[in-house]
Write a protein that holds these residues in place. Structure first.
Motif: not given
Length: 173
Positions: A67-68, A71-72, A78, A80, A88
């Motif tokens: 997830e990280k 996001r990065d 974003n 979830q 996503v």
């Protein structure tokens, strides 16, 4: 020249068009087991809907890392997390962002054109050297140069067609 065309196709797959596609997450690297690994080595990515990606993580302990990483990754997504499944949603692209993506696609296409022209230059130099060394005649060198130019023109045309198709895909609302 074919390699430049294949590289362009791979670059275009990573460009977001507003529709969900599993190749969108290919550049994502996840910190797992003490090293960085491609996302496809720790999870399965699918597109169940046109605006949603689903990432099924194989090892539950890696869900937060995946997830990280998504996001990065700088893709503007974003994710979830829901247990081992990470959803996503793919947001609608603004007009400004579409134009930005179109410029990036043009940049990729220009890099591919340059690569094709470099292959042509190397080929022409090799033909001139062969003719100078007496391996081939001047007529043969001219004929092969014309073939090389035609091959270059065909590849440049293919690159332009791929770019046009990708720009239409990006600008489609």
């Amino acid at each position: 020249m074919d390699g430049a065309l294949e590289a362009l196709k791979r670059e275009f797959q990573g460009l977001r068009t507003g529709r969900a596609h599993s190749s969108l997450l290919e550049p994502v690297k996840v910190k797992a087991y003490g090293t960085e690994m491609p996302l496809n080595q720790v999870a399965t990515v699918s597109a169940p809907e046109s605006r949603m990606l689903s990432v099924q993580v194989w090892d539950r302990s890696l869900a937060s890392s995946v997830e990280k990483a998504i996001r990065d990754a700088g893709l503007g997504l974003n994710p979830q997390a829901e247990g081992q499944v990470i959803r996503v949603p793919i947001p609608q692209l603004s007009e400004e962002r579409r134009q930005e993506m179109s410029k990036v696609a043009s940049k990729y296409a220009e890099q591919a054109r340059v690569a094709v022209r470099n292959v042509r230059r190397d080929g022409m130099e090799a033909l001139k050297k062969q003719q100078k060394d007496g391996d081939i005649s001047e007529d043969e060198q001219k004929r092969l140069s014309d073939q090389l130019q035609k091959l270059t023109d065909d590849h440049i045309k293919a690159i332009d067609e791929h770019l046009e198709h990708k720009e239409q895909e990006i600008m489609q609302v």
